[in-house]
Design a protein around this motif. Structure first.
Motif, mmCIF file in Angstrom:
data_model
loop_
_atom_site.group_PDB
_atom_site.id
_atom_site.type_symbol
_atom_site.label_atom_id
_atom_site.label_comp_id
_atom_site.label_asym_id
_atom_site.label_seq_id
_atom_site.Cartn_x
_atom_site.Cartn_y
_atom_site.Cartn_z
ATOM 1 N N PHE A 106 0.826 -1.204 0.000
ATOM 2 C CA PHE A 106 0.000 0.000 0.000
ATOM 3 C C PHE A 106 0.868 1.263 0.000
ATOM 4 O O PHE A 106 0.573 2.229 -0.704
ATOM 5 C CB PHE A 106 -0.927 0.003 1.217
ATOM 6 C CG PHE A 106 -2.219 -0.740 0.991
ATOM 7 C CD1 PHE A 106 -2.333 -1.711 0.018
ATOM 8 C CD2 PHE A 106 -3.345 -0.443 1.752
ATOM 9 C CE1 PHE A 106 -3.521 -2.380 -0.196
ATOM 10 C CE2 PHE A 106 -4.546 -1.103 1.556
ATOM 11 C CZ PHE A 106 -4.630 -2.086 0.568
ATOM 12 N N GLN A 107 1.932 1.259 0.787
ATOM 13 C CA GLN A 107 2.784 2.437 0.870
ATOM 14 C C GLN A 107 3.467 2.718 -0.464
ATOM 15 O O GLN A 107 3.485 3.861 -0.942
ATOM 16 C CB GLN A 107 3.827 2.254 1.974
ATOM 17 C CG GLN A 107 3.255 2.284 3.391
ATOM 18 C CD GLN A 107 4.302 1.962 4.433
ATOM 19 O OE1 GLN A 107 5.388 1.458 4.120
ATOM 20 N NE2 GLN A 107 3.984 2.244 5.696
ATOM 21 N N GLN A 108 4.046 1.684 -1.066
ATOM 22 C CA GLN A 108 4.760 1.871 -2.323
ATOM 23 C C GLN A 108 3.812 2.252 -3.464
ATOM 24 O O GLN A 108 4.142 3.081 -4.318
ATOM 25 C CB GLN A 108 5.523 0.594 -2.679
ATOM 26 C CG GLN A 108 6.646 0.240 -1.723
ATOM 27 C CD GLN A 108 7.759 1.282 -1.732
ATOM 28 O OE1 GLN A 108 8.093 1.828 -2.775
ATOM 29 N NE2 GLN A 108 8.323 1.561 -0.570
ATOM 30 N N THR A 109 2.622 1.651 -3.480
ATOM 31 C CA THR A 109 1.644 1.984 -4.515
ATOM 32 C C THR A 109 1.160 3.418 -4.336
ATOM 33 O O THR A 109 0.943 4.134 -5.321
ATOM 34 C CB THR A 109 0.459 1.007 -4.464
ATOM 35 O OG1 THR A 109 0.943 -0.335 -4.660
ATOM 36 C CG2 THR A 109 -0.555 1.322 -5.560
ATOM 37 N N ALA A 110 0.992 3.851 -3.095
ATOM 38 C CA ALA A 110 0.571 5.232 -2.842
ATOM 39 C C ALA A 110 1.591 6.219 -3.389
ATOM 40 O O ALA A 110 1.224 7.260 -3.955
ATOM 41 C CB ALA A 110 0.365 5.450 -1.341
ATOM 42 N N ILE A 111 2.879 5.906 -3.260
ATOM 43 C CA ILE A 111 3.927 6.775 -3.803
ATOM 44 C C ILE A 111 3.820 6.833 -5.325
ATOM 45 O O ILE A 111 3.899 7.906 -5.933
ATOM 46 C CB ILE A 111 5.315 6.271 -3.376
ATOM 47 C CG1 ILE A 111 5.494 6.430 -1.867
ATOM 48 C CG2 ILE A 111 6.418 7.015 -4.129
ATOM 49 C CD1 ILE A 111 6.747 5.779 -1.326
ATOM 50 N N ALA A 112 3.623 5.650 -5.965
ATOM 51 C CA ALA A 112 3.519 5.602 -7.422
ATOM 52 C C ALA A 112 2.293 6.358 -7.918
ATOM 53 O O ALA A 112 2.348 7.057 -8.945
ATOM 54 C CB ALA A 112 3.475 4.142 -7.888
ATOM 55 N N VAL A 113 1.178 6.225 -7.205
ATOM 56 C CA VAL A 113 -0.042 6.952 -7.579
ATOM 57 C C VAL A 113 0.187 8.450 -7.466
ATOM 58 O O VAL A 113 -0.247 9.229 -8.330
ATOM 59 C CB VAL A 113 -1.231 6.508 -6.703
ATOM 60 C CG1 VAL A 113 -2.424 7.437 -6.893
ATOM 61 C CG2 VAL A 113 -1.630 5.066 -7.038
ATOM 62 N N ASP A 114 0.895 8.875 -6.417
ATOM 63 C CA ASP A 114 1.172 10.298 -6.237
ATOM 64 C C ASP A 114 2.034 10.834 -7.379
ATOM 65 O O ASP A 114 1.801 11.939 -7.885
ATOM 66 C CB ASP A 114 1.869 10.524 -4.900
ATOM 67 C CG ASP A 114 2.088 12.006 -4.601
ATOM 68 O OD1 ASP A 114 1.090 12.748 -4.562
ATOM 69 O OD2 ASP A 114 3.246 12.412 -4.442
ATOM 70 N N VAL A 115 3.019 10.053 -7.823
ATOM 71 C CA VAL A 115 3.850 10.457 -8.959
ATOM 72 C C VAL A 115 2.989 10.604 -10.207
ATOM 73 O O VAL A 115 3.117 11.580 -10.962
ATOM 74 C CB VAL A 115 4.979 9.440 -9.198
ATOM 75 C CG1 VAL A 115 5.699 9.723 -10.520
ATOM 76 C CG2 VAL A 115 5.977 9.460 -8.044
ATOM 77 N N ALA A 116 2.091 9.654 -10.437
ATOM 78 C CA ALA A 116 1.217 9.723 -11.614
ATOM 79 C C ALA A 116 0.345 10.971 -11.569
ATOM 80 O O ALA A 116 0.116 11.613 -12.603
ATOM 81 C CB ALA A 116 0.350 8.467 -11.692
ATOM 82 N N ARG A 117 -0.124 11.340 -10.385
ATOM 83 C CA ARG A 117 -0.964 12.541 -10.274
ATOM 84 C C ARG A 117 -0.135 13.808 -10.488
ATOM 85 O O ARG A 117 -0.613 14.781 -11.060
ATOM 86 C CB ARG A 117 -1.665 12.571 -8.923
ATOM 87 C CG ARG A 117 -2.785 11.535 -8.816
ATOM 88 C CD ARG A 117 -3.903 11.983 -7.888
ATOM 89 N NE ARG A 117 -5.089 11.172 -8.123
ATOM 90 C CZ ARG A 117 -5.405 10.077 -7.430
ATOM 91 N NH1 ARG A 117 -4.609 9.671 -6.459
ATOM 92 N NH2 ARG A 117 -6.491 9.394 -7.721
ATOM 93 N N GLN A 118 1.110 13.804 -10.027
ATOM 94 C CA GLN A 118 1.977 14.957 -10.288
ATOM 95 C C GLN A 118 2.201 15.132 -11.791
ATOM 96 O O GLN A 118 2.338 16.261 -12.280
ATOM 97 C CB GLN A 118 3.321 14.773 -9.589
ATOM 98 C CG GLN A 118 3.271 14.908 -8.072
ATOM 99 C CD GLN A 118 4.647 14.818 -7.460
ATOM 100 O OE1 GLN A 118 5.586 15.457 -7.907
ATOM 101 N NE2 GLN A 118 4.776 13.995 -6.431
ATOM 102 N N LEU A 119 2.224 14.016 -12.513
ATOM 103 C CA LEU A 119 2.401 14.058 -13.965
ATOM 104 C C LEU A 119 1.085 14.274 -14.693
ATOM 105 O O LEU A 119 1.048 14.291 -15.918
ATOM 106 C CB LEU A 119 3.049 12.752 -14.446
ATOM 107 C CG LEU A 119 4.470 12.514 -13.960
ATOM 108 C CD1 LEU A 119 4.940 11.119 -14.354
ATOM 109 C CD2 LEU A 119 5.408 13.558 -14.509
ATOM 110 N N GLU A 120 -0.010 14.413 -13.934
ATOM 111 C CA GLU A 120 -1.342 14.674 -14.477
ATOM 112 C C GLU A 120 -1.801 13.590 -15.452
ATOM 113 O O GLU A 120 -2.381 13.870 -16.502
ATOM 114 C CB GLU A 120 -1.389 16.054 -15.139
ATOM 115 C CG GLU A 120 -1.097 17.185 -14.181
ATOM 116 C CD GLU A 120 -1.224 18.569 -14.816
ATOM 117 O OE1 GLU A 120 -1.863 18.688 -15.883
ATOM 118 O OE2 GLU A 120 -0.685 19.518 -14.237
ATOM 119 N N VAL A 121 -1.520 12.336 -15.092
ATOM 120 C CA VAL A 121 -2.073 11.233 -15.874
ATOM 121 C C VAL A 121 -3.593 11.298 -15.745
ATOM 122 O O VAL A 121 -4.122 11.329 -14.633
ATOM 123 C CB VAL A 121 -1.541 9.879 -15.357
ATOM 124 C CG1 VAL A 121 -2.179 8.730 -16.132
ATOM 125 C CG2 VAL A 121 -0.022 9.821 -15.480
#
Length: 313
Positions: free
Chosen positions: A124-139
């Motif tokens: 959950f922690q690692q996926t949350a980081i990846a999701v946050d990166v995707a949102r920063q990139l405005e996927v």
């Protein structure tokens, strides 16, 4: 231009390739021209397809991406340059973990990203980081698969927890099953386990993907009851029913309209494209709501301005 879908998990063995292969085959079986880009050198995805997969003239196994990757502009041109006998509707690519200079550029260019995660705290922690990166990139669209969930837990509670943490546009929770482990190297859910709940859950997710890819560029209309009266009989009758229901999942629409799954998908996509209904995640399903409010369209993505790519563009 095809819809680019990236699939990522932060660790191996969680089911990333299995999800990609089966979702791509499902979409190809539904008539969408679907391309799959293999990982460089490994060719792991191609090895997973059954020998008779080539009978699907809508499924195309494409050459791997160049290694190392070019800059963003040339990478975008390369992704748009994949050619098949017909224009591609969807282009799937598997991202290696972790997110680095070989995966971030692809993530920056994709229209959707599907994250595959387990259920322990580290997942959950690692996926949350990846999701946050995707949102920063405005996927534009973020999808989530929670895989290998034990039967002892409440899937409803897990779904609610995942919705609160990640706020995905669509989610599928796949139970742990020993039957997956019995599949041979060239066997898939689409060819050998179509009766299994995992296959059914992935089918629902594939339908959500086809709907979300339309809504990413559609602005719903402000629907009034006067507008409702001007619609064709079939649309007016359905929307009158949906208004009374307030919302309905795919299977309820199919039962009410007495349509086949493919006809129901086309009918729903037509209404979404016209801005008459909108899909929203609800537990483990997508529910369709009548449109009575104006929504803003998708914001233009300014990914090249992100500090993550100062050394890549």
């Amino acid at each position: 231009m095809s819809i680019l879908i990236a699939v990522h998990s932060f660790r191996h063995g969680i089911g990333k390739t299995t999800c990609l292969v089966n979702l791509a085959m499902m979409m190809a079986q539904n008539g969408y021209h679907t391309g799959i880009i293999d990982q460089p050198a490994e060719q792991s995805i191609q090895a997973r397809f059954p020998a008779d997969a080539t009978i699907l003239d809508t499924l195309h196994l494409l050459d791997p991406l160049p290694h190392p990757l070019p800059n963003l502009e040339r990478l975008s041109q390369h992704l748009n340059g994949y050619s098949t006998p017909s224009p591609l509707d969807y282009l799937w690519v598997e991202l290696n973990s972790p997110l680095d200079q070989e995966t971030l550029p692809i993530l920056a260019l994709c229209d959707m990203v599907l994250f595959v995660s387990g259920i322990d705290e580290h997942d959950f922690q690692q996926t949350a980081i990846a999701v946050d990166v995707a949102r920063q990139l405005e996927v534009p669209q973020i999808l989530l698969v929670i895989n290998q969930a034990p039967h002892a837990i409440s899937f409803h509670a897990l779904s609610a927890q995942v919705q609160q943490i990640y706020r995905p546009d669509a989610i599928a929770i796949l139970p742990w099953t020993a039957e997956i482990a019995t599949l041979g190297p060239h066997e898939t859910l689409c060819t050998h386990l179509t009766h299994h709940p995992i296959y059914q859950n992935l089918t629902t997710l594939s339908q959500a993907i086809s709907t979300l890819s339309i809504t990413s560029t559609v602005t719903p209309l402000r629907l009034s009851f006067f507008d409702l009266l001007q619609l064709p009989d079939q649309h007016r009758t359905f929307l009158s029913w949906l208004i009374r229901q307030r919302s309905a999942p795919f299977h309820a629409v199919m039962d009410h309209m007495q349509m086949t799954p493919n006809d129901t998908t086309q009918f729903i996509n037509s209404l979404v494209q016209q801005g008459l209904i909108t899909p929203k995640p609800h537990a483990q399903e997508i529910h369709y709501h009548p449109c009575f409010v104006m929504k803003s369209g998708r914001h233009t993505r300014k990914r090249s301005q992100s500090g993550l790519f100062d050394d890549l563009v």
